[in-house]
Design an enzyme around this catalytic site. Structure first.
Site, short mmCIF file in Angstrom:
data_model
loop_
_atom_site.label_atom_id
_atom_site.label_comp_id
_atom_site.label_asym_id
_atom_site.label_seq_id
_atom_site.Cartn_x
_atom_site.Cartn_y
_atom_site.Cartn_z
CG ASN A 68 -1.91 -1.17 1.17
OD1 ASN A 68 -2.11 -1.93 1.89
ND2 ASN A 68 -2.66 -1.40 -0.08
NE ARG A 87 -2.34 1.01 5.94
CZ ARG A 87 -1.86 0.30 5.28
NH1 ARG A 87 -2.83 -0.51 4.46
NH2 ARG A 87 -0.72 -0.09 4.78
NE ARG A 141 -9.34 0.70 3.22
CZ ARG A 141 -8.48 0.18 3.77
NH1 ARG A 141 -7.22 0.44 3.67
NH2 ARG A 141 -8.84 -0.69 4.96
CG HIS A 170 -6.40 -2.66 -0.56
ND1 HIS A 170 -5.87 -2.85 0.87
CD2 HIS A 170 -6.70 -1.14 -0.70
CE1 HIS A 170 -5.30 -1.74 1.23
NE2 HIS A 170 -5.94 -0.49 0.36
CB CYS A 266 -1.04 -6.66 1.01
SG CYS A 266 -1.86 -7.78 2.02
N1 ARG Z 1 -5.04 -3.50 8.02
C1 ARG Z 1 -4.82 -3.05 6.53
C2 ARG Z 1 -5.99 -1.93 6.05
O1 ARG Z 1 -6.87 -2.39 6.22
C3 ARG Z 1 -4.70 -4.28 5.54
C4 ARG Z 1 -3.88 -3.88 4.38
C5 ARG Z 1 -3.66 -5.26 3.65
N2 ARG Z 1 -3.29 -4.47 2.41
C6 ARG Z 1 -3.55 -4.93 1.13
N3 ARG Z 1 -3.05 -4.38 -0.05
N4 ARG Z 1 -4.66 -5.76 1.08
O2 ARG Z 1 -5.40 -1.20 5.39
#
Ligand code: ARG
Length: 291
Positions: A68, A87, A141, A170, A266
């Protein structure tokens, strides 16, 4: 990869996250997370990867998911802008990591999205080596507007895919292009127009549909290097489907990271993606690819 020293599940920004369960045995789970991370690192090495490890930071538990952090192609990085305040601190932290990588010669350029334009990195923009395009998601997102910036900055085709639910928050949770041209994906994750777009570009015999259980195991969130695939232990059905196509699966137990909604893909950010045709872009040819 990012070292998991500061990893924990403390908040809930996707439906897989289980802070209550984490709190019940934080110490045990922290140790289990370290073991799972080590196992993933070994599996990636076995698959032929050189792994560079960056430090995490206190208070930023999800830094352990560097997919990410940004989008990288041909050594050029576009730094993420995170949707959730939990984040956002990662932006400065990953900028520092990217700058270090630049000093080491592993990146050559770093750019940013305009303020307010959310985009969560390679988790929502996946390079397809065969078709030489980005499959890029928007919805939970990343913002629809981010796609034009990706196309502009990398000067590559970007295929928009709208995500249909928070479960697949994602793209990498539900979508994985493979080296042979197949795409492993979970059909209910995409909206109808997105499915149409996918089927226009990929012949039906190259579309491998993942099941609910595959999704739940986070197996689709996989790292594919040549004919090897590192993934959270697949269901027997998925395992044999991939073997029939000539892939060998290296399974890893990533349970402590699943509690945050993450899997193998990820927990990595590939520095080796190149826009050159697949044959020229083998791992190790990075220098040549940038020249
Ligand atoms: N807890 C993180 C979030 O919700 C997990 C991210 C996992 N990343 C991904 N690219 N799937 O942002």
């Amino acid at each position: 990869m990012v070292d998991p020293a500061h990893y924990e599940v403390r908040y809930r920004i996707n439906p897989w996250m289980q802070p209550e369960q984490w709190m019940r045995d934080a110490q045990g789970l922290r140790a289990a997370a370290r073991r799972a991370y080590d196992a993933l690192r070994c599996a990636l090495r076995e698959a032929g990867c050189d792994v560079v490890v960056a430090d995490g930071a206190p208070g930023l538990p999800d830094m352990v998911f560097p997919a990410n952090a940004g989008i990288i192609l041909d050594g050029r990085a576009l730094l993420a802008r995170f949707r959730y305040p939990q984040r956002r601190g990662e932006e400065a932290a990953f900028l520092a990591v990217f700058e270090q990588l630049r000093e080491q010669g592993l990146l050559k350029e770093i750019a940013r999205f305009p303020p307010g334009c959310f985009q969560e990195g390679a988790g929502d923009a996946i390079w397809d080596v065969n078709r030489r395009c980005f499959w890029a998601a928007y919805g939970p997102r990343s913002a629809r507007e981010s796609l034009a910036h990706i196309a502009d900055f990398f000067d590559q085709e970007v295929v928009p895919l709208e995500l249909a639910s928070e479960r697949c928050y994602h793209l990498d949770v539900c979508f994985c292009p493979l080296s042979g041209g197949e795409i492993l994906y979970y059909p209910p994750a995409l909206t109808r127009p997105a499915l149409r777009r996918l089927r226009e570009r990929v012949p039906v015999d190259m579309l491998l549909a993942a099941s609910d259980e595959d999704l739940g195991r986070f197996s689709v969130n996989a790292v594919n290097v040549g004919r090897r695939i590192v993934m959270a232990a697949p269901t027997p059905r998925l395992g044999s489907m991939l073997r029939e196509r000539g892939y060998s699966v290296i399974p890893v137990d990533l349970e402590p990271f699943k509690m945050s909604g993450g899997g193998a893909y990820c927990m990595t950010l590939r520095l080796d993606r190149s826009s050159l045709p697949a044959v020229a872009a083998r791992v190790g040819d990075r220098e040549a690819a940038w020249a």
